[in-house]
Design an enzyme around this catalytic site. Sequence first.
Site, short mmCIF file in Angstrom:
data_model
loop_
_atom_site.label_atom_id
_atom_site.label_comp_id
_atom_site.label_asym_id
_atom_site.label_seq_id
_atom_site.Cartn_x
_atom_site.Cartn_y
_atom_site.Cartn_z
CG LEU A 27 -1.97 -1.10 1.29
CD1 LEU A 27 -2.59 -1.18 2.69
CD2 LEU A 27 -3.06 -0.83 0.25
CE LYS B 75 11.47 0.64 -1.25
NZ LYS B 75 11.13 1.94 -1.84
#
Length: 328
Positions: A72, A95
Amino acid sequence: MFRWGVLSTAKIGREQLLPAIVDSENGVLSAIASRDLAKAKALGERFGARHAFGSYEELLASKEVDGVYIPLPTSRHVEWTAKAIEAGKHVLVEKPLALDAKDIPPLIKLRDQKKVQVCEAFMVVYHPQWIKVRDLIAGGAIGRLRHVQGAFSYYNVDPKNMRNQLDLGGGALPDIGVYPTVSTRFSTGKEPLRVQATIERDKTFGTDIYSSIRADFGDFELSFYLSTQMAARQVMVFHGEKGFIEVFGPFNAGLYEHHRIELHNQNHTEAQVFRFPGTQQYRLECEAFVRAAQGGKDRVFTLEESVLNQKVIDAIFRAGEKDGWDNV
């Protein structure tokens, strides 16, 4: 087999992680969720997922999912990682996990309570080229390490791209600044003490688009630059008293360069080339994560390491606001 669920149909998932999951030896793609059910179904059909959901909550409630991959927008990583942990799922989250190091310890507490595996998706630490760099440095191949030099840049001025949207966690430092820091920390086993930085922001987007950074590790220095509005380049060089190691395409080997590193001697008269053709770092990441989630002893990138790496990024942002050093 470990049953994966994926929250969203994001590009990084479509192009990298879903193929890695499908090709992995110990996992299967069980479900995909999207706010647009049609998109979830279409992507599920493409990659052979048995289930498609029109909401992330439905996927997290599914008994057909052991763990989730979360690609996301950055600003939603902490929220949905917490929800996935609460649902008892193992979590591999893109990340950067967070935009502030202080947001990660609550996830560590949740992880320990629910006894699940939770990792930030730094695929580079699973790539054999970076393991080789670490072993060469530790083995004294370049003698005393004095300086690490790096660069990571690409050109993207699309206002619809999340990397150019401040409220979604966009910007060069969150997106790519994490790589020179994490690869240096991984390769040396050292932590920076303080940083200096010059940061330029886009007048329209408000995101950081260029940074020049200097990090003091005590025994050596790291200097690198980043940009989301420069010609594409990736390089990392570890320079010691007896030689230096150059990593080509250090973060996206196969896209920016071939999978290789070069070890040069002190006089620059000899070089050893180490090649890693065909390495699939995302697949290696997924397989190691699954083994760890199932009780194996594989080394994975822990949330404790995520805190340390995010502290560096936080310090760089602070240093960019003043003339001088900021402690990590």
